[in-house]
Design a protein around this motif. Structure first.
Motif, mmCIF file in Angstrom:
data_model
loop_
_atom_site.group_PDB
_atom_site.id
_atom_site.type_symbol
_atom_site.label_atom_id
_atom_site.label_comp_id
_atom_site.label_asym_id
_atom_site.label_seq_id
_atom_site.Cartn_x
_atom_site.Cartn_y
_atom_site.Cartn_z
ATOM 1 N N THR A 152 -6.242 -21.466 -15.783
ATOM 2 C CA THR A 152 -5.827 -20.567 -16.868
ATOM 3 C C THR A 152 -4.434 -20.014 -16.534
ATOM 4 O O THR A 152 -3.973 -20.186 -15.405
ATOM 5 C CB THR A 152 -6.812 -19.379 -16.976
ATOM 6 O OG1 THR A 152 -6.559 -18.478 -15.879
ATOM 7 C CG2 THR A 152 -8.268 -19.810 -16.924
ATOM 8 N N TYR A 162 -14.872 -17.343 -14.543
ATOM 9 C CA TYR A 162 -14.354 -17.551 -15.898
ATOM 10 C C TYR A 162 -15.438 -17.259 -16.933
ATOM 11 O O TYR A 162 -15.235 -16.499 -17.881
ATOM 12 C CB TYR A 162 -13.861 -19.006 -16.037
ATOM 13 C CG TYR A 162 -13.716 -19.469 -17.467
ATOM 14 C CD1 TYR A 162 -12.604 -19.107 -18.234
ATOM 15 C CD2 TYR A 162 -14.702 -20.264 -18.068
ATOM 16 C CE1 TYR A 162 -12.487 -19.515 -19.560
ATOM 17 C CE2 TYR A 162 -14.589 -20.671 -19.388
ATOM 18 C CZ TYR A 162 -13.487 -20.296 -20.130
ATOM 19 O OH TYR A 162 -13.376 -20.691 -21.446
ATOM 20 N N CYS A 168 -15.207 -15.942 -20.681
ATOM 21 C CA CYS A 168 -14.439 -17.052 -21.273
ATOM 22 C C CYS A 168 -13.163 -16.593 -21.974
ATOM 23 O O CYS A 168 -12.617 -17.343 -22.802
ATOM 24 C CB CYS A 168 -15.283 -17.850 -22.279
ATOM 25 S SG CYS A 168 -16.879 -18.356 -21.657
ATOM 26 N N VAL A 171 -7.317 -18.240 -21.471
ATOM 27 C CA VAL A 171 -7.029 -19.509 -22.146
ATOM 28 C C VAL A 171 -7.202 -20.654 -21.142
ATOM 29 O O VAL A 171 -6.739 -20.572 -20.010
ATOM 30 C CB VAL A 171 -5.581 -19.487 -22.700
ATOM 31 C CG1 VAL A 171 -5.161 -20.862 -23.205
ATOM 32 C CG2 VAL A 171 -5.462 -18.439 -23.805
ATOM 33 N N VAL A 172 -7.866 -21.705 -21.584
ATOM 34 C CA VAL A 172 -8.102 -22.853 -20.704
ATOM 35 C C VAL A 172 -6.941 -23.839 -20.825
ATOM 36 O O VAL A 172 -6.615 -24.297 -21.913
ATOM 37 C CB VAL A 172 -9.418 -23.573 -21.084
ATOM 38 C CG1 VAL A 172 -9.606 -24.831 -20.244
ATOM 39 C CG2 VAL A 172 -10.594 -22.639 -20.912
ATOM 40 N N ARG A 173 -6.300 -24.087 -19.684
ATOM 41 C CA ARG A 173 -5.221 -25.077 -19.675
ATOM 42 C C ARG A 173 -5.744 -26.434 -19.205
ATOM 43 O O ARG A 173 -5.298 -27.475 -19.648
ATOM 44 C CB ARG A 173 -4.118 -24.633 -18.708
ATOM 45 C CG ARG A 173 -3.423 -23.361 -19.127
ATOM 46 C CD ARG A 173 -2.131 -23.684 -19.872
ATOM 47 N NE ARG A 173 -1.444 -22.467 -20.261
ATOM 48 C CZ ARG A 173 -1.504 -21.933 -21.471
ATOM 49 N NH1 ARG A 173 -2.243 -22.491 -22.410
ATOM 50 N NH2 ARG A 173 -0.856 -20.826 -21.754
ATOM 51 N N LYS A 250 -13.689 -22.686 -28.832
ATOM 52 C CA LYS A 250 -12.501 -22.011 -28.286
ATOM 53 C C LYS A 250 -11.779 -22.938 -27.297
ATOM 54 O O LYS A 250 -10.558 -23.095 -27.358
ATOM 55 C CB LYS A 250 -12.935 -20.707 -27.604
ATOM 56 C CG LYS A 250 -11.810 -19.937 -26.939
ATOM 57 C CD LYS A 250 -12.320 -18.619 -26.352
ATOM 58 C CE LYS A 250 -11.218 -17.819 -25.667
ATOM 59 N NZ LYS A 250 -10.850 -18.329 -24.353
ATOM 60 N N ILE A 251 -12.541 -23.553 -26.422
ATOM 61 C CA ILE A 251 -11.936 -24.445 -25.421
ATOM 62 C C ILE A 251 -11.289 -25.646 -26.101
ATOM 63 O O ILE A 251 -10.183 -26.058 -25.738
ATOM 64 C CB ILE A 251 -13.004 -24.907 -24.399
ATOM 65 C CG1 ILE A 251 -13.417 -23.727 -23.531
ATOM 66 C CG2 ILE A 251 -12.480 -26.049 -23.531
ATOM 67 C CD1 ILE A 251 -14.601 -24.016 -22.628
ATOM 68 N N ALA A 253 -9.974 -25.781 -29.046
ATOM 69 C CA ALA A 253 -8.710 -25.337 -29.640
ATOM 70 C C ALA A 253 -7.642 -25.192 -28.555
ATOM 71 O O ALA A 253 -6.495 -25.617 -28.728
ATOM 72 C CB ALA A 253 -8.915 -24.014 -30.383
ATOM 73 N N GLU A 254 -8.040 -24.619 -27.424
ATOM 74 C CA GLU A 254 -7.067 -24.397 -26.340
ATOM 75 C C GLU A 254 -6.598 -25.707 -25.713
ATOM 76 O O GLU A 254 -5.498 -25.784 -25.170
ATOM 77 C CB GLU A 254 -7.689 -23.468 -25.285
ATOM 78 C CG GLU A 254 -7.832 -22.048 -25.818
ATOM 79 C CD GLU A 254 -8.770 -21.157 -25.015
ATOM 80 O OE1 GLU A 254 -8.925 -19.983 -25.401
ATOM 81 O OE2 GLU A 254 -9.351 -21.626 -24.023
ATOM 82 N N LEU A 255 -7.439 -26.731 -25.796
ATOM 83 C CA LEU A 255 -7.045 -28.045 -25.268
ATOM 84 C C LEU A 255 -6.366 -28.893 -26.349
ATOM 85 O O LEU A 255 -6.092 -30.075 -26.162
ATOM 86 C CB LEU A 255 -8.277 -28.783 -24.715
ATOM 87 C CG LEU A 255 -8.948 -28.140 -23.484
ATOM 88 C CD1 LEU A 255 -10.212 -28.909 -23.096
ATOM 89 C CD2 LEU A 255 -7.988 -28.073 -22.296
ATOM 90 N N GLY A 256 -6.116 -28.255 -27.519
ATOM 91 C CA GLY A 256 -5.387 -28.937 -28.591
ATOM 92 C C GLY A 256 -6.259 -29.843 -29.441
ATOM 93 O O GLY A 256 -5.755 -30.758 -30.094
#
Ligand code: GDP
Length: 327
Positions: A152, A162, A168, A171-173, A250-251, A253-256
């Motif tokens: 993150t 996390y 959670c 933001v997950v990178r 959510k994850i 979305a954060e992973l695109g």
């Protein structure tokens, strides 16, 4: 066993890949139909050491769910729980971010004692499952340590920090499975996936990124699935563009990624023969690569769990029959 069940599988075996709460619901349905013909391979990437104890959250959720001991309100732990241990920890000013009920605690203490005495996790879980009256075989994905780590903007967080402590929020990178390169599937996992009587593999609607990917990250696991000679079907955790519960959407979305069944299908591309999606999402079928089966996938009751398990098994067997007819 009911007549309907016997039309689904004759005497074949089924392997399910499973994480925690979402996956365990379907594993429960499968276990109701299959009894001792089911093997559940469970994520251990969430395992961690806490207060000197070895905790295996997903394995324990599966143990508690399949034995009927699970706490349905909380979604984790045991139903018949008390919290004296936590309240004394609080008095002592000790760490209380990870809640351990009094009865649950006994499991962690005994598991830790046996691990320290050199008993492999697989043997410990098999013995616990037997004690709990569970017919299905419950297997850790590996006896070696694999640690899911969430990268993150705040740095790399061990999974439970996390998931539980930070709820959670970061933001997950990137998601790493530390130690996976040195892990291997156990002899029991190999035997289950190599069984000539295997009729289907079901990937439960667990979080693909946090619960199923760690299983697939164990070297050799993908090959075992590809060589299994049985159809692999996944049940999507996404209904109506949202995860039923938890951070999957959510994850993504954060992973695109868009939180769609198409993205779940893409994620499992090359591994699964078909994807089970919710009937309400049937319009998405054209966009999904490969065969799909649309049915109600929300599991609110035990009967929902069993019905979805039957649908997934029926779909897998139809795929196997179509493949056999084409060759
Ligand atoms: P965790 O390890 O406890 O987070 O549990 P899992 O990874 O096994 O499951 C989390 C996933 O289960 C989430 O992505 C949810 O969308 C999904 N899930 C939970 N309940 C249901 C349900 O009734 N139906 C479907 N299709 N998915 C569900």
């Amino acid at each position: 066993m009911t007549a309907a069940a016997s039309t689904i599988t004759t005497k074949g075996r089924v392997v399910a890949l499973c994480g925690g709460v979402g996956g365990a619901k379907l594993a429960f349905g499968l276990a109701r139909i299959l009894g001792d013909r089911l093997t559940v391979v469970v994520n251990t990437g969430d395992d961690f050491e806490h207060l000197g104890l070895h905790i295996s959250p997903d394995l324990d959720t599966v143990l508690y769910t399949l034995s009927g001991l699970a706490n349905r309100e909380l979604g984790w732990g045991r139903g018949d729980e008390s919290w004296n241990f936590m309240s004394v920890l609080e008095d002592l000013g000790a760490e209380t971010w990870f809640r351990l009920g009094d009865r649950d605690l006994a499991l962690h203490v005994e598991r830790t004692r046996q691990l320290r005495a050199g008993v492999p996790l697989t043997g410990i879980i098999a013995a616990f499952a037997k004690r709990f009256g569970i017919e299905a075989e419950i297997l850790p994905m590996s006896d070696e340590k694999v640690s899911t780590t969430v990268v993150t903007p705040e740095g790399a967080l061990p999974f439970q920090r996390y998931f539980v402590e930070r709820r959670c929020a970061p933001v997950v990178r990137e998601i790493r499975f530390d130690g996976a390169d040195k892990a291997q599937p156990t002899a029991q996992v190999r035997a289950a996936l190599g069984d000539p009587g295997l009729e289907a593999v079901v990937i439960c609607p667990s979080n693909p990124f946090l619960s199923i990917d760690p299983i697939l990250a164990v070297p050799g696991m993908r090959r075992l699935l590809q060589d299994a000679g049985a159809p692999v079907v996944a049940v999507s955790p996404i209904i109506g563009g949202k995860a039923v519960k938890g951070p999957t959407g959510k994850i993504m979305a954060e992973l695109g990624l868009a939180a769609t069944n198409m993205a779940i299908g893409d994620h499992y591309r090359g591994l699964v023969s078909g994807l089970v999606i919710d009937s309400g999402d049937a319009a998405e079928r054209g966009a999904i690569d490969g065969p799909t089966h649309a049915t109600a996938t929300l599991m609110s009751t035990d009967d929902d769990r069993e019905r979805l398990a039957r649908e997934a098994l029926g779909f897998a067997l139809r795929l196997a029959a179509a493949k056999a007819a084409a060759t």
